[in-house]
Design an enzyme around this catalytic site. Sequence first.
Site, PDB file in Angstrom:
ATOM      1  N   LEU A 269       0.934  -1.162   0.033  1.00  0.00           N
ATOM      2  CA  LEU A 269       0.021  -0.118  -0.052  1.00  0.00           C
ATOM      3  C   LEU A 269       1.018   1.101   0.019  1.00  0.00           C
ATOM      4  O   LEU A 269       2.044   1.372   0.715  1.00  0.00           O
ATOM      5  CB  LEU A 269      -0.977   0.094   1.241  1.00  0.00           C
ATOM      6  CG  LEU A 269      -2.295  -0.634   1.256  1.00  0.00           C
ATOM      7  CD1 LEU A 269      -3.142  -0.415   2.453  1.00  0.00           C
ATOM      8  CD2 LEU A 269      -3.243  -0.084   0.129  1.00  0.00           C
ATOM      9  N   ASP A 270       0.562   2.210  -0.742  1.00  0.00           N
ATOM     10  CA  ASP A 270       1.310   3.462  -0.724  1.00  0.00           C
ATOM     11  C   ASP A 270       1.445   3.975   0.286  1.00  0.00           C
ATOM     12  O   ASP A 270       0.139   4.025   1.302  1.00  0.00           O
ATOM     13  CB  ASP A 270       0.832   4.235  -1.980  1.00  0.00           C
ATOM     14  CG  ASP A 270       1.122   3.777  -3.469  1.00  0.00           C
ATOM     15  OD1 ASP A 270       1.866   2.950  -3.707  1.00  0.00           O
ATOM     16  OD2 ASP A 270       0.271   4.154  -4.390  1.00  0.00           O
ATOM     17  N   PRO A 271       2.475   4.945   1.036  1.00  0.00           N
ATOM     18  CA  PRO A 271       2.282   5.662   2.064  1.00  0.00           C
ATOM     19  C   PRO A 271       1.039   6.534   2.260  1.00  0.00           C
ATOM     20  O   PRO A 271       0.402   6.615   3.166  1.00  0.00           O
ATOM     21  CB  PRO A 271       3.567   6.369   2.016  1.00  0.00           C
ATOM     22  CG  PRO A 271       4.564   5.678   1.173  1.00  0.00           C
ATOM     23  CD  PRO A 271       3.544   5.102   0.186  1.00  0.00           C
TER      24      PRO A 271
END
Length: 309
Positions: free
Chosen positions: A48-50
């Site tokens: 998951l992207d930040p």
Amino acid sequence: MSKPRKPKGRPISGWLILDKPVDFGSTEAVSKIKWLFNAQKAGHAGTLDPLASGMLPIALGDATKTVPYVMDGRKIYEFAVTWGEERSTDDLEGEVVATSDSRPTEQAIRDLLPNYTGRISQIPPQFSAIKIAGERAYDLARDGETVEIPSREVEIFRLTLLGATTDKAHFEVECGKGTYVRALARDFGRDLGCRGHVSDLRRTFVAPFAEDKMVPLADLVALETIEDRDERLAALDAYLIDTAEALSNLPHLPVTDDQAHRLKMGNPVILRGRDAPVAEQDVYATARGKLIAIGEIEQGEFRPKRVFI
């Protein structure tokens, strides 16, 4: 001859379904969970992207052997697309690379969605983990290089418009492995002639784990205040899901204690009986409810590929 090093941490096994907060990277989250649980091994099933929040399944110990089966599962995301700007990263983090004063009508958005349902061709974002000539695309992009990323086929099972205002639209998508929601937002904006980028992204489901299994990171961190180590670890372990639950979408084969012993030694077992399966690509075997092996059935014989001690 020196003795082999004893692995650090506890040999625990299971899945933690983390509700990852925004501004917290997936690798950072795995490291934090591994440290909290004092686990020997840890890994996640799907980055998951930040800037994204939501479900990040984290495998501890032997559960890491089941990560590929979760990676292949369906996923559900809720996301918002802000119109008027396309960005280098296709989300809020990047620089603006194109703008438009045009805004789509709600009907125009609805009319577009069938084009993005089913098997579609998608070009991943420049800032992605795709490897180009052995290097990650995001590393090349950070160095200022523009690379040609080949398109690939992904599957969109369901795409729903949840609501829309003049400048923003909210969606829910159920998709298969390898789908980039940021690329959907980028392509929506281009097709609608208004440009766009993801301004909010949350993952609510990773098969086979339901949304109600998610545990907020803050709840786990709060347990650090328990001074007694054994009590603290027991409280953390209560959040773990049995390793076998990651395989609930696969065919299940109960085996006897004798068969379990053979499988743990890496040996195949013959399946007898009129109703015994003859062939199956991926099957998980249990004995007395405990996961023993993942393997395949061929010519009436179960052959282990991954064994659990």
